[in-house]
Scaffold this motif. Structure first.
Motif, PDB file in Angstrom:
ATOM      1  N   GLU A  24      14.117   4.149  -2.396  1.00 22.51           N
ATOM      2  CA  GLU A  24      14.364   3.520  -3.665  1.00 22.51           C
ATOM      3  C   GLU A  24      13.679   2.183  -3.719  1.00 22.51           C
ATOM      4  O   GLU A  24      13.943   1.255  -2.790  1.00 22.51           O
ATOM      5  N   LEU A  25      12.650   2.195  -4.647  1.00 26.43           N
ATOM      6  CA  LEU A  25      11.798   1.047  -4.617  1.00 26.43           C
ATOM      7  C   LEU A  25      12.097   0.014  -6.067  1.00 26.43           C
ATOM      8  O   LEU A  25      12.496   0.836  -7.065  1.00 26.43           O
ATOM      9  N   GLU A  26      11.717  -1.011  -5.762  1.00 26.65           N
ATOM     10  CA  GLU A  26      11.694  -2.178  -6.882  1.00 26.65           C
ATOM     11  C   GLU A  26      10.354  -2.465  -6.704  1.00 26.65           C
ATOM     12  O   GLU A  26      10.001  -3.385  -5.927  1.00 26.65           O
ATOM     13  N   GLY A  27       9.248  -2.054  -7.816  1.00 29.05           N
ATOM     14  CA  GLY A  27       7.974  -2.340  -7.430  1.00 29.05           C
ATOM     15  C   GLY A  27       7.551  -1.485  -6.352  1.00 29.05           C
ATOM     16  O   GLY A  27       7.580  -0.603  -6.143  1.00 29.05           O
ATOM     17  N   THR A  28       6.989  -2.290  -5.146  1.00 30.01           N
ATOM     18  CA  THR A  28       6.429  -1.806  -4.010  1.00 30.01           C
ATOM     19  C   THR A  28       7.718  -2.081  -2.874  1.00 30.01           C
ATOM     20  O   THR A  28       7.497  -1.781  -1.814  1.00 30.01           O
ATOM     21  N   ARG A  29       8.776  -2.895  -3.242  1.00 30.46           N
ATOM     22  CA  ARG A  29       9.931  -3.389  -2.352  1.00 30.46           C
ATOM     23  C   ARG A  29      10.754  -2.269  -2.106  1.00 30.46           C
ATOM     24  O   ARG A  29      11.236  -1.658  -3.066  1.00 30.46           O
ATOM     25  N   VAL A  30      10.911  -2.027  -1.034  1.00 29.62           N
ATOM     26  CA  VAL A  30      12.154  -0.902  -0.641  1.00 29.62           C
ATOM     27  C   VAL A  30      13.434  -1.806  -0.617  1.00 29.62           C
ATOM     28  O   VAL A  30      13.868  -2.500   0.062  1.00 29.62           O
TER      29      VAL A  30
ATOM     30  N   LEU B 184       0.655  -1.184  -0.118  1.00 30.59           N
ATOM     31  CA  LEU B 184       0.049  -0.056   0.136  1.00 30.59           C
ATOM     32  C   LEU B 184       1.023   1.361  -0.269  1.00 30.59           C
ATOM     33  O   LEU B 184       0.275   2.291   0.108  1.00 30.59           O
ATOM     34  N   ASP B 185       2.250   1.191  -0.235  1.00 37.49           N
ATOM     35  CA  ASP B 185       3.181   2.135   0.035  1.00 37.49           C
ATOM     36  C   ASP B 185       3.112   2.954   1.303  1.00 37.49           C
ATOM     37  O   ASP B 185       3.231   4.246   1.181  1.00 37.49           O
TER      38      ASP B 185
END
Ligand code: SF4
Ligand code: SF4
Length: 168
Positions: A149-155, A114-115
């Motif tokens: 810094e995100l990859e998709g929703t992953r930090v 959900l960010d």
């Protein structure tokens, strides 16, 4: 948020942990108007910031009773980005005790898609908690922001930058 029947009772922790701009009261110092464990000596005339403040435990009965700040030594608040967990001065590891640590991790897991961020604050030191790891961000000033810094929703990384440098 649910409608809550909770009351602060013997808790006065936010009067220590939170900064109150109107009183020029810094975070992590008792407000001079507070009678610790009892309440506010100027309740009827307290600043607007105090009137509008409620910690998450007070307003959301979905949080277990053990999250009461006077007991947990943790004050939960919401921010634009998610959830902030402030440790009481003198209890920097309060958030690492169980069941708090596991619940904080669960919020990071459910918040990521959900960010929504989960940040633990000890003094001025901030830690971003993600499902996979903790990012120790060091001291974060009021004029600074957490940059993820995100990859998709992953930090995948997190750092701190001056708010003025982030303005378009
Ligand atoms: S921390 Fe929460 S429960 Fe404690 S006094 Fe403040 S608003 Fe009330
Ligand atoms: S003015 Fe009252 S409610 Fe506000 S921080 Fe001080 S003691 Fe707490």
């Amino acid at each position: 948020m649910t409608i809550s029947s909770r009351a602060c009772g013997d808790c006065t922790l936010c009067c220590k942990v939170m900064a109150i701009e109107e009183l020029a009261k810094p975070a992590n110092a008792w407000c001079p108007h507070c009678k610790p464990g009892h309440g506010c000596r100027i309740y009827a005339d307290r600043p607007a910031e105090c009137r509008s403040f409620s910690c998450v435990w007070l307003v959301n009965e979905l949080l277990e009773e053990y999250w009461k700040p006077a007991k947990s030594r943790l004050v939960l608040t919401t921010s634009e980005d998610g959830l902030e967990v402030r440790c009481a001065p003198g209890f920097p590891d309060a958030w690492r005790r169980e069941p708090y640590r596991s619940e904080i991790h669960e919020w990071a897991v459910s918040g990521e898609p959900l960010d929504m961020t989960v940040v633990v604050i000890v003094g001025q030191r901030m830690t971003l908690v993600t499902p996979e790891r903790e990012f120790d961000l060091g001291i974060v000033g009021p004029d600074e922001r957490i940059v993820r810094e995100l990859e998709g929703t992953r930090v995948v990384n997190a750092s701190v930058a001056k708010a003025s440098d982030l303005e378009p």
